[in-house]
Design a protein around this motif. Structure first.
Motif: not given
Length: 177
Positions: A17, A21, A53, A57
């Protein structure tokens, strides 16, 4: 939980990512992101990172855990070359987890508390085992099994069924396809 687990997770996040991130999930959790492989850390800190996360995402917590498990399988295997010699299939490997891997982990790290794998039944085509852990990372286990099957170039259907409502015991039924 050993620091190597955290380090490998952060490495996966960064490579998949990006550094931004990775830094964002650390910042959101006031986590410096510094872990020594032999150090012991609270597994709840990893859970917080996974939750952050997931929010960033849009990928479910369960799917992120499975991806992580699958990605670390090769590192696990590389760290124990004897298993490559003694295993030629997913089922052979899995039967050695409790007998060999978790035993070695406990020898290396006296305070380690690896999950327990209780083998219920096994045949040439089917295997049933229970994953038992207060940390409730059964989806990481799912990913590890996927990574193992991929390594041995086998197609295996993996079914998960919670035995305990809190996820501390999950039954895996594996069937060679």
């Amino acid at each position: 939980m050993k620091g190597i687990i955290f380090s490998e997770f952060l490495e996966l996040v960064e490579s998949t990512f990006g550094l931004e991130v990775c830094q964002k999930i650390l910042d959101e959790n006031a986590d410096e992101g510094v872990y020594t492989s032999a150090g012991t850390y609270d597994h709840k800190d990893l859970v917080k990172l996974i939750i952050s996360l997931s929010k960033i995402t849009g990928i479910s917590i369960e799917e992120l855990q499975a991806v992580y498990g699958k990605s670390v399988f090769t590192n696990l295997l590389d760290s124990m070359p004897e298993l490559k010699i003694n295993s030629s299939s997913t089922f052979q490997f899995i039967t050695q987890v409790e007998e060999y891997i978790h035993l070695e982990v406990k020898k290396l790290y006296g305070d380690a508390k690896p999950p327990k794998f209780d083998l219920i039944s096994s045949s040439e085509y089917d295997m049933v085992l229970d994953y038992i852990s207060a940390r409730c990372f059964s989806h990481v286990c799912f990913g590890l099994i996927e990574g193992c099957a991929e390594y041995y170039n086998e197609k295996i259907d993996i079914q998960m069924k919670p035995i305990q409502a809190d996820g501390s015991q999950v039954r895996f039924t594996l069937t060679k396809v």
